[in-house]
Design a protein around this motif. Structure first.
Motif, PDB file in Angstrom:
ATOM      1  N   THR A 142      -6.267  15.033  -4.826  1.00 57.31           N
ATOM      2  CA  THR A 142      -5.334  14.424  -5.779  1.00 57.31           C
ATOM      3  C   THR A 142      -4.737  13.152  -5.174  1.00 57.31           C
ATOM      4  O   THR A 142      -4.201  13.172  -4.067  1.00 57.31           O
ATOM      5  N   ILE A 143      -4.828  12.051  -5.916  1.00 54.54           N
ATOM      6  CA  ILE A 143      -4.327  10.769  -5.403  1.00 54.54           C
ATOM      7  C   ILE A 143      -3.205  10.181  -6.256  1.00 54.54           C
ATOM      8  O   ILE A 143      -2.485   9.279  -5.794  1.00 54.54           O
ATOM      9  N   PHE A 144      -3.019  10.691  -7.478  1.00 55.85           N
ATOM     10  CA  PHE A 144      -2.106  10.011  -8.398  1.00 55.85           C
ATOM     11  C   PHE A 144      -1.569  10.993  -9.435  1.00 55.85           C
ATOM     12  O   PHE A 144      -2.305  11.836  -9.948  1.00 55.85           O
ATOM     13  N   ILE A 145      -0.265  10.879  -9.717  1.00 64.19           N
ATOM     14  CA  ILE A 145       0.380  11.688 -10.756  1.00 64.19           C
ATOM     15  C   ILE A 145       1.185  10.759 -11.644  1.00 64.19           C
ATOM     16  O   ILE A 145       1.903   9.881 -11.155  1.00 64.19           O
ATOM     17  N   ASP A 171       2.083  12.634  -0.039  1.00 64.39           N
ATOM     18  CA  ASP A 171       1.409  11.327   0.036  1.00 64.39           C
ATOM     19  C   ASP A 171       0.542  11.070  -1.193  1.00 64.39           C
ATOM     20  O   ASP A 171      -0.577  10.546  -1.099  1.00 64.39           O
ATOM     21  N   ILE A 172       1.068  11.454  -2.354  1.00 63.28           N
ATOM     22  CA  ILE A 172       0.421  11.190  -3.642  1.00 63.28           C
ATOM     23  C   ILE A 172       1.270  10.160  -4.378  1.00 63.28           C
ATOM     24  O   ILE A 172       2.497  10.297  -4.454  1.00 63.28           O
ATOM     25  N   ILE A 173       0.642   9.123  -4.913  1.00 66.13           N
ATOM     26  CA  ILE A 173       1.391   8.088  -5.624  1.00 66.13           C
ATOM     27  C   ILE A 173       1.858   8.636  -6.969  1.00 66.13           C
ATOM     28  O   ILE A 173       1.088   9.237  -7.723  1.00 66.13           O
ATOM     29  N   PHE A 174       3.150   8.399  -7.262  1.00 65.26           N
ATOM     30  CA  PHE A 174       3.735   8.899  -8.510  1.00 65.26           C
ATOM     31  C   PHE A 174       4.186   7.749  -9.403  1.00 65.26           C
ATOM     32  O   PHE A 174       4.903   6.847  -8.965  1.00 65.26           O
ATOM     33  N   HIS A 175       3.779   7.824 -10.662  1.00 64.12           N
ATOM     34  CA  HIS A 175       4.142   6.827 -11.680  1.00 64.12           C
ATOM     35  C   HIS A 175       4.852   7.510 -12.836  1.00 64.12           C
ATOM     36  O   HIS A 175       4.525   8.650 -13.203  1.00 64.12           O
ATOM     37  N   THR A 176       5.822   6.812 -13.419  1.00 62.25           N
ATOM     38  CA  THR A 176       6.458   7.320 -14.634  1.00 62.25           C
ATOM     39  C   THR A 176       6.556   6.223 -15.680  1.00 62.25           C
ATOM     40  O   THR A 176       6.909   5.072 -15.376  1.00 62.25           O
ATOM     41  N   ASP A 177       6.211   6.575 -16.909  1.00 62.23           N
ATOM     42  CA  ASP A 177       6.404   5.702 -18.059  1.00 62.23           C
ATOM     43  C   ASP A 177       7.853   5.891 -18.506  1.00 62.23           C
ATOM     44  O   ASP A 177       8.208   6.918 -19.081  1.00 62.23           O
TER      45      ASP A 177
END
Length: 394
Positions: A142-145, A171-177
């Motif tokens: 898993t690389i991105f959430i 160490d997983i990149i997290f993004h939020t809209d």
């Protein structure tokens, strides 16, 4: 339009007079390209950097952690595509929720066609994502959430900080809209584990056609290094991440809109919440076979999403429009689709129930009197439509 009461502020808002006033000189007087070296061009550059600093102050971020885009959708696309492709050598698994806006959902579907594996975490009956479910979905690859801050249809506020910390610790990149959350919730990005955040001006009485993307530490992670790459190429504007001539008037308007929203954020949200709760209680008490979609407590102060059995939401919308009330049945970005809302289906509603939904979203221009005027009209329209419905008991 003078007699209309606009109740679709999650789709877009009226541009505030003070926002428009601040923008006008950059259409007519200081209209230079911010990349030009002459005086007017450099003045435009100063204006952009000033706006960037103003916005950063309200978000408690560094100015160099913010780039300007053409929309919330573009910000989502840069964050999702740019990170997934940049980190693909580390893994191909991505996590999101099953109630994301189409700008996120369809971008994930595109990555699936590129060979990435996607896990969509379900929501609970009150419309929220479980931190435990996100944790259980994580794999070594898993690389991105990406989980939205607040839902555009049912207003449900997600446990973003907990999920962001969960991702950061691994160490997983997290993004939020955060398109719906900006200007309604106070964001503190310096003290957050969020790596990427997307937002848009036109949801907070700013202009259409301008968004922003926040990236922590200028897209540099202490273990992963640089975690974002551009998805379009050109003159290298906005630090090379969004090549295109900057929309100077729009950026100025965005800064002013955020200033207006944040200067009295708590007071305005308290006012809208009072109007929201009064209306929800009245409808559930006075209109039989009505129900609230999502939680009444854990939702944005301006969001009302109601269901009415035995009728179509589209018919309800059109009749209310004729009566002078402009509302929605769901996301404006998919309003022409004949398919029921994927968000309402994710709540567990049947297709017929999902089709009978009505979204009302408040804003600064909406007052208690407006909603009091809507109450008897809504009740009468629902009764009239049920008389015509072959599904309703007679």
């Amino acid at each position: 339009m003078e007699d209309k009461i606009y109740l679709d502020n999650a789709a877009t808002t009226r541009c505030h007079e003070d926002v428009l006033k601040e923008m006008i000189p950059y259409f007519t007087d200081i209209y230079g390209n911010a990349s030009s070296l002459h005086t007017m061009g450099q003045e435009a550059r100063k204006i952009i950097e000033n706006a960037r600093a103003r916005i950063a102050k309200y978000l408690n971020a560094n100015p160099n952690e913010i780039i300007f885009t053409g929309s919330g959708t573009e910000s989502d696309n840069i964050a999702i595509l740019g990170t997934a492709r940049k980190l693909k050598s580390r893994g191909n698994h991505l996590i999101t929720s099953n109630i994301e806006h189409p700008a996120v959902r369809n971008t994930f579907h595109h990555l699936q066609r590129e060979g990435f594996e996607i896990t969509e975490v379900p929501i609970s009956p009150n419309g929220t994502v479980s931190v435990k479910d996100v944790e259980d979905a994580i794999r070594p690859e898993t690389i991105f959430i990406s989980i939205m801050y607040a839902n555009n249809e049912i207003g449900s506020i997600q446990p973003i900080e907990e999920i962001a910390k969960l991702a950061d610790d691994r160490d997983i990149i997290f993004h939020t809209d955060a398109v719906q959350a900006l200007g309604k919730l106070r964001l503190d990005l310096k003290n957050s584990h969020i790596h990427l955040l997307s937002a848009s001006a036109h949801k907070i009485m700013g202009p259409k056609g301008v968004g922003l993307l926040y990236f922590k530490n200028k897209c540099r992670h202490p273990k992963l290094g640089k975690f974002l790459e551009p998805i379009t190429y050109g003159g290298g504007h906005e630090g090379g991440y969004r090549s295109a001539t900057e929309n100077v008037p729009g950026i100025v308007g965005f800064a002013k809109a955020i200033e207006i929203a944040y200067n009295d954020l708590e007071a305005e949200q308290t006012r809208e919440k009072k109007i929201r709760d009064d209306f929800i209680t009245w409808v559930l008490t006075n209109i039989p076979e009505s129900y609230l979609n999502g939680s009444q407590e854990n939702r944005l102060a301006n969001n009302i999403n109601l269901g009415f059995r035995y009728i179509e939401g589209e018919s309800l919308l059109l009749y209310l429009n004729d009566e002078g009330f402009e509302v929605s049945t769901g996301s404006a970005c998919s309003s022409h689709s004949l398919e029921p809302s994927h968000v309402l289906l994710a709540l567990g509603l049947e297709k017929a129930e999902a089709h009978g939904s009505l979204r009302i979203t408040l804003g600064r221009d909406v007052n208690q009197a407006d909603m009091n005027n809507l109450k008897p009209v809504l009740k009468q329209v629902v009764e009239n439509l049920r008389k015509l419905s072959p599904l309703a008991p007679h």
